[in-house]
Structure formats: structure tokens, C-alpha cells
Design an enzyme around this catalytic site. Structure first.
Site, mmCIF file in Angstrom:
data_model
loop_
_atom_site.group_PDB
_atom_site.id
_atom_site.type_symbol
_atom_site.label_atom_id
_atom_site.label_comp_id
_atom_site.label_asym_id
_atom_site.label_seq_id
_atom_site.Cartn_x
_atom_site.Cartn_y
_atom_site.Cartn_z
ATOM 1 N N SER A 1 40.312 45.244 32.679
ATOM 2 C CA SER A 1 41.080 45.513 31.472
ATOM 3 C C SER A 1 41.557 44.241 30.784
ATOM 4 C CB SER A 1 42.288 46.391 31.826
ATOM 5 O OG SER A 1 43.087 45.752 32.824
ATOM 6 N N GLY B 1 43.307 48.721 36.430
ATOM 7 C CA GLY B 1 43.222 47.524 35.608
ATOM 8 C C GLY B 1 43.143 46.281 36.472
ATOM 9 N N THR B 2 42.455 45.284 35.970
ATOM 10 C CA THR B 2 42.299 44.032 36.704
ATOM 11 C C THR B 2 41.748 42.981 35.751
ATOM 12 O OG1 THR B 2 41.300 43.019 38.660
ATOM 13 C CG2 THR B 2 39.949 44.528 37.416
ATOM 14 N N THR B 3 41.686 41.764 36.237
ATOM 15 C CA THR B 3 41.050 40.662 35.509
ATOM 16 C C THR B 3 40.267 39.829 36.516
ATOM 17 O OG1 THR B 3 42.807 40.568 33.848
ATOM 18 C CG2 THR B 3 41.374 38.649 34.043
ATOM 19 N N LYS C 1 40.936 40.290 45.554
ATOM 20 C CA LYS C 1 39.853 40.820 44.728
ATOM 21 C C LYS C 1 38.594 39.960 44.790
ATOM 22 C CE LYS C 1 43.074 42.995 41.524
ATOM 23 N NZ LYS C 1 43.469 43.164 40.098
#
Length: 330
Positions: free
Chosen positions: A241, A85-87, A118
Site C-alpha cells: 500500500s 498494508g505494507t511497504t 518482512k
């Protein structure tokens, strides 16, 4: 040469040559073409060689076919799924491109690292936001940096943002259907090429000699490239996510006329709202601003401080509403 003997180039014919112009356009011309050279580039071929990739099943069977027993399975299922998961987000406005991302690396319910990077700078006018498998993203970011640098050394001009996205898409497409999990968003600024584009114009008969192809598409760019070879360009792209929550904030506040401070505040707010609702995102926010002068990285901000500031704003708003109600009732 020794390298040709090692790579068996003398035994096997070269299979695919991508013309230089193919990376600058959206046309997919993968036919065999003769090498073109010009006097400007001292006889260097104006093509990029893409090595033929073997079928993906060979990567699995090659290591197990010699010594593995007959009942050995080449793939081992994990006891539980390690969801990632990440944004990450990127959007275009009148002041350039904003790229933002959280810093939490998750593996299922485990926070593997709270302070990863990231957003990776590729060159002075291009940064890449990554989501997916951490190892795969790091590997393909390094490959992209290498290929863009080699392109610049060979052709004396920098590959455009759209060309970089197309090159990455072509390299990732053979791994479609495998366990490779990479989703990169290229956020950058295409500068007007000046004399760098003249050698390319000589080999592209569809354009006049005095027209620079990079100047036609200069400006901010945001392009999404996935590990299945998909390539999408847009004014606003969010991946991970937490992207649905980030889209909710960006769709309500994004406009072309935003100032630099407003755009930075909007990106920070979008990442904060996503990390507040998404358990796989959190900890900090990294933010890059890309302009015609290059990228600028802002200091990393702790989202916990943003949460406390948001709670303070809400409490002040409630106190103000209560004060107004008491004044109206009196």
C-alpha cells in the site's frame, strides 16, 4: 514403497514432469517427456515432478460434505474487510541489490504487530520480501526454501534466481482465484556456476557443452511473483500500500552508478516517506544488501528517529533561508 501407496502413485499415473531446463528459461513446455539421466548425477532424473493439484473447490467441499447440514455455507464472510498494508522494495545498482521493508503488520485499522520480519533469507545469495497475508507468505517462503534445498541436493547445483521465481510461479498458479494472498519479491545474485552447470549442459542440446547457462544471466536480479502466478522482472520493484510513495522517491534518485552508502540511504528514505503517508506501514525499516559474496543485513532502524532527523534538517534549512533573507534585506 509405502509412500507410493499413501500417495496413490501406483493407482494414478504421473501427470506433469517439468524438465530441468524449463526452470532456467522463460519457455513453458509442460508436455509429458521421458526421464533423462546422466552418468554425472548417478542416474538421478533430470526433471522436477510437480504433483497434480485438484480443483480448488474440492478444498472447500471436502471438509463439509460429510457432516455439514444442507443449509450450511462453506464460506463465511467477515463482518468487515481486514485490509492489509505494507511497504517493500527492491532495486538493482552497480553494487548489487538492495531490499528494504517496514515492520508493521496491520489487519484493517489494527496494528497487529509492530516488529515483524518482512524480508526472509532463502539462501546465501537470495532474500525475499513479502506482502499480503502473513500466514500465506510464511507458508510459501518455507515451501520455497524446501524446494530450492531439495533441488540443490538432487542436482548438485543451486537453482538460479529466475528458476526459483519460475518454480514459485508454477506452484502458486493453481491457487489463482482463491483467498491465497501472496506477493513475493525475490532479490538475489546469480553466481557463475563453474562446474555446477556442466551436467545441465549435457541435457540441453541448444547450448554448447562449454557454455554455462548460469553465467549468461549471472549478476543481480529482482523478480516479483504474485499468488495468481504472475512473474515480472525489473530493475526496481515496490509492492504494498505504500509502494506509490516509495516509487516517487526511487524514481527521482535511483541510478546505476550509486555507491553503497547512497543506495542504502535512498532505500531508507523511500521506506520512510512511504510510512509517513501510509497508515498501514511504519515502525521500523529492515534493509538487506545482496552482493556476489552473499547478503548482509543492516541493523534495524527506528523510523521515529528518521522522522526526527528529517524535522531537524527542515528546521535548519528554514533557519538558513531566513538568515539569507535578512542579510539580503540589510
Amino acid at each position: 514403497m509405502a509412500l507410493e501407496d499413501i500417495c496413490s502413485f501406483k493407482d494414478k499415473p504421473l501427470q506433469r514432469w517439468f524438465p530441468l531446463s524449463a526452470l532456467e528459461t522463460d519457455y513453458h513446455n509442460l508436455e509429458l517427456e521421458s526421464l533423462k539421466t546422466t552418468q554425472i548425477n548417478s542416474g538421478i532424473p533430470q526433471h522436477i515432478f510437480m504433483p497434480p493439484f485438484p480443483p480448488t473447490n474440492l478444498f472447500i467441499s471436502r471438509s463439509t460434505s460429510r457432516s455439514a447440514p444442507s443449509n450450511y455455507s462453506p464460506t463465511v464472510e467477515r463482518p468487515f474487510p481486514l485490509t492489509h498494508g505494507t511497504t517493500t522494495l527492491g532495486f538493482v545498482f552497480q553494487g548489487g541489490v538492495i531490499a528494504a521493508a517496514d515492520t508493521r503488520a496491520s489487519a484493517g485499522g489494527l496494528v497487529a504487530c509492530p516488529a515483524v520480519h518482512k524480508i526472509t533469507p532463502i539462501h546465501s545469495h537470495l532474500v525475499v520480501t513479502s506482502s499480503g497475508s502473513g500466514a500465506d507468505c510464511m507458508l510459501w517462503e518455507r515451501i520455497l526454501i524446501r524446494e530450492i534445498r531439495l533441488y540443490e541436493l538432487r542436482h548438485k547445483r543451486r537453482l538460479s534466481i529466475r528458476g526459483s521465481a519460475k518454480l514459485l510461479s508454477c506452484m502458486l498458479h493453481p491457487f489463482k482465484g482463491t483467498n491465497v494472498c501472496v506477493a513475493l519479491t525475490l532479490c538475489g545474485w546469480d553466481k557463475e556456476g563453474g562446474s555446477f552447470g556442466m551436467a545441465h549442459n549435457l541435457d540441453n542440446p541448444s547450448l554448447p557443452a562449454d557454455v554455462n547457462p548460469s553465467s549468461q544471466s549471472s549478476g543481480p536480479k529482482v523478480i516479483y511473483v504474485c499468488s495468481d502466478g504472475a512473474r515480472l522482472q525489473g530493475d526496481i520493484i515496490s509492492v504494498g500500500s505504500g509502494s506509490p510513495y516509495a516509487y516517487g522517491v526511487l524514481d527521482g534518485g535511483l541510478s546505476w552508478s550509486l555507491s553503497k552508502e547512497e543506495a542504502i540511504s535512498l532505500a531508507r528514505e523511500a521506506v520512510f516517506r512511504a510510512t509517513h503517508r501510509d497508515a498501514y506501514s511504519g515502525n521500523n525499516v529492515d534493509l538487506f544488501h545482496v552482493t556476489s559474496q552473499g547478503w548482509i543485513q543492516r541493523p534495524r532502524e527506528d523510523l521515529k528517529e528518521e522522522y526526527y532527523r528529517d524535522m531537524e534538517r527542515k528546521s535548519k534549512h528554514r533557519r538558513g533561508e531566513k538568515r539569507n533573507d535578512t542579510m539580503e534585506s540589510s
